[in-house]
Design a protein around this motif. Structure first.
Motif, PDB file in Angstrom:
ATOM      1  N   VAL A 120       0.729  -0.769   0.135  1.00  0.00           N
ATOM      2  CA  VAL A 120       0.077  -0.292  -0.219  1.00  0.00           C
ATOM      3  C   VAL A 120       0.881   1.250  -0.310  1.00  0.00           C
ATOM      4  CG1 VAL A 120      -1.657   1.240   0.591  1.00  0.00           C
ATOM      5  CG2 VAL A 120      -1.884  -1.388   0.908  1.00  0.00           C
ATOM      6  N   VAL A 121       0.514   2.419  -1.071  1.00  0.00           N
ATOM      7  CA  VAL A 121       1.239   3.498  -1.132  1.00  0.00           C
ATOM      8  C   VAL A 121       0.244   4.618  -0.509  1.00  0.00           C
ATOM      9  CG1 VAL A 121       3.103   4.586  -2.748  1.00  0.00           C
ATOM     10  CG2 VAL A 121       3.294   2.257  -3.077  1.00  0.00           C
ATOM     11  N   ARG A 122       1.204   5.264   0.438  1.00  0.00           N
ATOM     12  CA  ARG A 122       0.258   6.618   0.690  1.00  0.00           C
ATOM     13  C   ARG A 122       0.916   7.735  -0.597  1.00  0.00           C
ATOM     14  NH1 ARG A 122      -0.955  11.902   1.326  1.00  0.00           N
ATOM     15  NH2 ARG A 122      -1.781  12.484   2.808  1.00  0.00           N
ATOM     16  N   LEU A 123       0.129   8.286  -1.735  1.00  0.00           N
ATOM     17  CA  LEU A 123       0.297   9.497  -2.620  1.00  0.00           C
ATOM     18  C   LEU A 123       0.251  10.494  -2.074  1.00  0.00           C
ATOM     19  CD1 LEU A 123      -0.162   7.724  -5.856  1.00  0.00           C
ATOM     20  CD2 LEU A 123       1.529   7.902  -5.195  1.00  0.00           C
ATOM     21  N   ARG A 124       1.365  11.236  -2.353  1.00  0.00           N
ATOM     22  CA  ARG A 124       0.927  13.285  -2.084  1.00  0.00           C
ATOM     23  C   ARG A 124       0.933  13.926  -3.008  1.00  0.00           C
ATOM     24  NH1 ARG A 124       3.997  10.907   1.970  1.00  0.00           N
ATOM     25  NH2 ARG A 124       3.083  10.525   3.889  1.00  0.00           N
ATOM     26  N   ALA A 125       0.218  14.658  -3.947  1.00  0.00           N
ATOM     27  CA  ALA A 125       0.329  15.747  -4.870  1.00  0.00           C
ATOM     28  C   ALA A 125      -0.137  17.310  -4.160  1.00  0.00           C
ATOM     29  CB  ALA A 125      -0.613  15.619  -6.098  1.00  0.00           C
ATOM     30  N   ARG A 126       1.432  17.665  -4.011  1.00  0.00           N
ATOM     31  CA  ARG A 126       1.632  18.746  -3.808  1.00  0.00           C
ATOM     32  C   ARG A 126       1.077  20.669  -4.671  1.00  0.00           C
ATOM     33  NH1 ARG A 126       2.142  19.207   1.603  1.00  0.00           N
ATOM     34  NH2 ARG A 126       2.400  17.703   3.277  1.00  0.00           N
ATOM     35  N   PHE A 127       0.364  21.496  -4.674  1.00  0.00           N
ATOM     36  CA  PHE A 127       1.100  22.847  -5.256  1.00  0.00           C
ATOM     37  C   PHE A 127       0.954  24.202  -3.927  1.00  0.00           C
ATOM     38  CE2 PHE A 127      -1.975  26.098  -7.275  1.00  0.00           C
ATOM     39  CZ  PHE A 127      -0.627  26.552  -7.851  1.00  0.00           C
ATOM     40  N   ASP A 128       2.265  24.191  -4.940  1.00  0.00           N
ATOM     41  CA  ASP A 128       2.016  25.895  -3.696  1.00  0.00           C
ATOM     42  C   ASP A 128       2.689  25.237  -2.285  1.00  0.00           C
ATOM     43  OD1 ASP A 128       2.374  28.006  -6.289  1.00  0.00           O
ATOM     44  OD2 ASP A 128       0.289  28.149  -5.394  1.00  0.00           O
ATOM     45  N   GLY A 129       3.445  24.206  -2.230  1.00  0.00           N
ATOM     46  CA  GLY A 129       4.103  23.774  -1.287  1.00  0.00           C
ATOM     47  C   GLY A 129       2.753  22.763  -0.516  1.00  0.00           C
ATOM     48  N   LEU A 130       0.727  23.109  -0.719  1.00  0.00           N
ATOM     49  CA  LEU A 130      -0.035  22.709  -0.364  1.00  0.00           C
ATOM     50  C   LEU A 130      -0.532  21.256  -0.383  1.00  0.00           C
ATOM     51  CD1 LEU A 130      -1.374  26.199   0.738  1.00  0.00           C
ATOM     52  CD2 LEU A 130       0.200  24.312   2.228  1.00  0.00           C
ATOM     53  N   GLU A 131      -0.445  20.123   0.171  1.00  0.00           N
ATOM     54  CA  GLU A 131      -1.828  19.225  -0.417  1.00  0.00           C
ATOM     55  C   GLU A 131      -3.154  19.273  -1.126  1.00  0.00           C
ATOM     56  OE1 GLU A 131      -1.650  15.167  -0.268  1.00  0.00           O
ATOM     57  OE2 GLU A 131      -0.657  16.578   0.700  1.00  0.00           O
ATOM     58  N   VAL A 132      -3.556  18.084  -2.824  1.00  0.00           N
ATOM     59  CA  VAL A 132      -3.936  19.134  -3.627  1.00  0.00           C
ATOM     60  C   VAL A 132      -5.331  18.013  -3.074  1.00  0.00           C
ATOM     61  CG1 VAL A 132      -3.420  20.629  -4.739  1.00  0.00           C
ATOM     62  CG2 VAL A 132      -2.898  18.188  -5.816  1.00  0.00           C
ATOM     63  N   MET A 133      -4.782  17.087  -2.292  1.00  0.00           N
ATOM     64  CA  MET A 133      -5.520  15.587  -2.655  1.00  0.00           C
ATOM     65  C   MET A 133      -5.576  14.869  -1.167  1.00  0.00           C
ATOM     66  SD  MET A 133      -4.113  13.245  -5.481  1.00  0.00           S
ATOM     67  CE  MET A 133      -3.070  12.386  -5.668  1.00  0.00           C
ATOM     68  N   SER A 134      -6.629  14.426  -0.524  1.00  0.00           N
ATOM     69  CA  SER A 134      -6.109  13.263   0.335  1.00  0.00           C
ATOM     70  C   SER A 134      -6.368  12.413   1.000  1.00  0.00           C
ATOM     71  CB  SER A 134      -6.688  14.251   1.836  1.00  0.00           C
ATOM     72  OG  SER A 134      -8.187  13.716   2.616  1.00  0.00           O
ATOM     73  N   GLY A 135      -6.128  11.348   1.576  1.00  0.00           N
ATOM     74  CA  GLY A 135      -6.107  10.569   1.448  1.00  0.00           C
ATOM     75  C   GLY A 135      -5.861   9.348   0.128  1.00  0.00           C
ATOM     76  N   ALA A 136      -5.260  10.046  -0.581  1.00  0.00           N
ATOM     77  CA  ALA A 136      -4.899   9.098  -1.607  1.00  0.00           C
ATOM     78  C   ALA A 136      -3.735   8.210  -1.742  1.00  0.00           C
ATOM     79  CB  ALA A 136      -3.944   9.735  -2.674  1.00  0.00           C
ATOM     80  N   ARG A 137      -4.636   7.109  -2.259  1.00  0.00           N
ATOM     81  CA  ARG A 137      -3.704   5.525  -2.030  1.00  0.00           C
ATOM     82  C   ARG A 137      -3.144   4.526  -2.986  1.00  0.00           C
ATOM     83  NH1 ARG A 137      -4.608   7.270   3.113  1.00  0.00           N
ATOM     84  NH2 ARG A 137      -3.392   7.533   4.697  1.00  0.00           N
ATOM     85  N   ALA A 138      -2.562   3.689  -2.543  1.00  0.00           N
ATOM     86  CA  ALA A 138      -2.631   2.609  -4.341  1.00  0.00           C
ATOM     87  C   ALA A 138      -1.938   1.543  -3.691  1.00  0.00           C
ATOM     88  CB  ALA A 138      -1.865   3.356  -5.229  1.00  0.00           C
ATOM     89  N   VAL A 139      -2.698   0.880  -4.345  1.00  0.00           N
ATOM     90  CA  VAL A 139      -2.033  -0.916  -3.570  1.00  0.00           C
ATOM     91  C   VAL A 139      -1.583  -1.228  -5.778  1.00  0.00           C
ATOM     92  CG1 VAL A 139      -2.441  -3.735  -3.155  1.00  0.00           C
ATOM     93  CG2 VAL A 139      -4.150  -1.212  -2.345  1.00  0.00           C
ATOM     94  N   VAL A 140      -0.421  -1.562  -4.923  1.00  0.00           N
ATOM     95  CA  VAL A 140       0.743  -2.583  -6.400  1.00  0.00           C
ATOM     96  C   VAL A 140       1.425  -3.388  -5.994  1.00  0.00           C
ATOM     97  CG1 VAL A 140       1.227   0.041  -7.199  1.00  0.00           C
ATOM     98  CG2 VAL A 140       2.784  -1.109  -5.558  1.00  0.00           C
ATOM     99  N   ARG A 141       1.621  -4.732  -6.732  1.00  0.00           N
ATOM    100  CA  ARG A 141       2.432  -5.497  -6.427  1.00  0.00           C
ATOM    101  C   ARG A 141       3.686  -5.416  -7.244  1.00  0.00           C
ATOM    102  NH1 ARG A 141      -0.240  -9.938  -6.868  1.00  0.00           N
ATOM    103  NH2 ARG A 141      -2.231  -9.968  -7.620  1.00  0.00           N
ATOM    104  N   LEU A 142       4.039  -6.278  -5.848  1.00  0.00           N
ATOM    105  CA  LEU A 142       6.590  -5.325  -6.400  1.00  0.00           C
ATOM    106  C   LEU A 142       6.856  -6.983  -7.152  1.00  0.00           C
ATOM    107  CD1 LEU A 142       6.418  -3.898  -4.057  1.00  0.00           C
ATOM    108  CD2 LEU A 142       6.537  -2.894  -5.716  1.00  0.00           C
ATOM    109  N   ALA A 143       7.690  -7.004  -7.948  1.00  0.00           N
ATOM    110  CA  ALA A 143       8.681  -7.550  -8.331  1.00  0.00           C
ATOM    111  C   ALA A 143       8.806  -9.301  -6.946  1.00  0.00           C
ATOM    112  CB  ALA A 143       8.958  -7.642  -8.787  1.00  0.00           C
TER     113      ALA A 143
END
Length: 143
Positions: A120-143
């Motif tokens: 589970v990876v928690r993703l962040r997107a910041r614009f002008d130093g501030l978060e633009v989306m909250s609770g962004a999470r992804a599940v990925v399968r790793l090698a």
């Protein structure tokens, strides 16, 4: 294509490299066409300002797509993305009508390791130093 990030090489807290994404008005127009969302606040400054926005704003889904692209580039395989969710958008990405555009910094960190080589990876997107989306999470399968 095999994933580049190995399950054995990550731990909770492992960070993916942050990447800056530049968003320009032309990108928004292309995205309008690609997703058939021609809402005027995404391309018309006059309309955006008339509804109280500071200027034209990027689609929330554009920001989501940018974050997913950074994640799948890090993992090394777009098919490794199993789940993705965003709870809400916390502020708009304002895109000026100039050559510089807006810069969104995408980053993320492993939040949890699951069975079957998933993370589970928690993703962040910041614009002008501030978060633009909250609770962004992804599940990925790793090698």
């Amino acid at each position: 294509m095999a994933a580049q990030v190995s399950y054995d090489d990550v731990r909770v807290g492992t960070e993916m490299p942050a990447r800056d994404i530049t968003v320009k008005r032309i990108d928004l127009l292309r995205y309008c066409g690609a997703c058939s969302d021609f809402t005027a606040t995404h391309w018309n400054e006059r309309i955006a300002k008339s509804v109280g926005l500071p200027d034209v704003i990027a689609h929330g889904t554009y920001t989501i797509a940018a974050a997913v692209r950074v994640l799948t580039d890090w993992v090394g395989d777009p098919a490794a993305l199993l789940e993705y969710s965003v709870r809400r958008f916390t502020r708009p990405v304002v895109v000026p009508d100039d050559d510089a555009g807006a810069t969104v910094r995408i980053s993320g960190a492993v939040e949890e390791l699951l069975d079957d080589r998933r993370a589970v990876v928690r993703l962040r997107a910041r614009f002008d130093g501030l978060e633009v989306m909250s609770g962004a999470r992804a599940v990925v399968r790793l090698a």
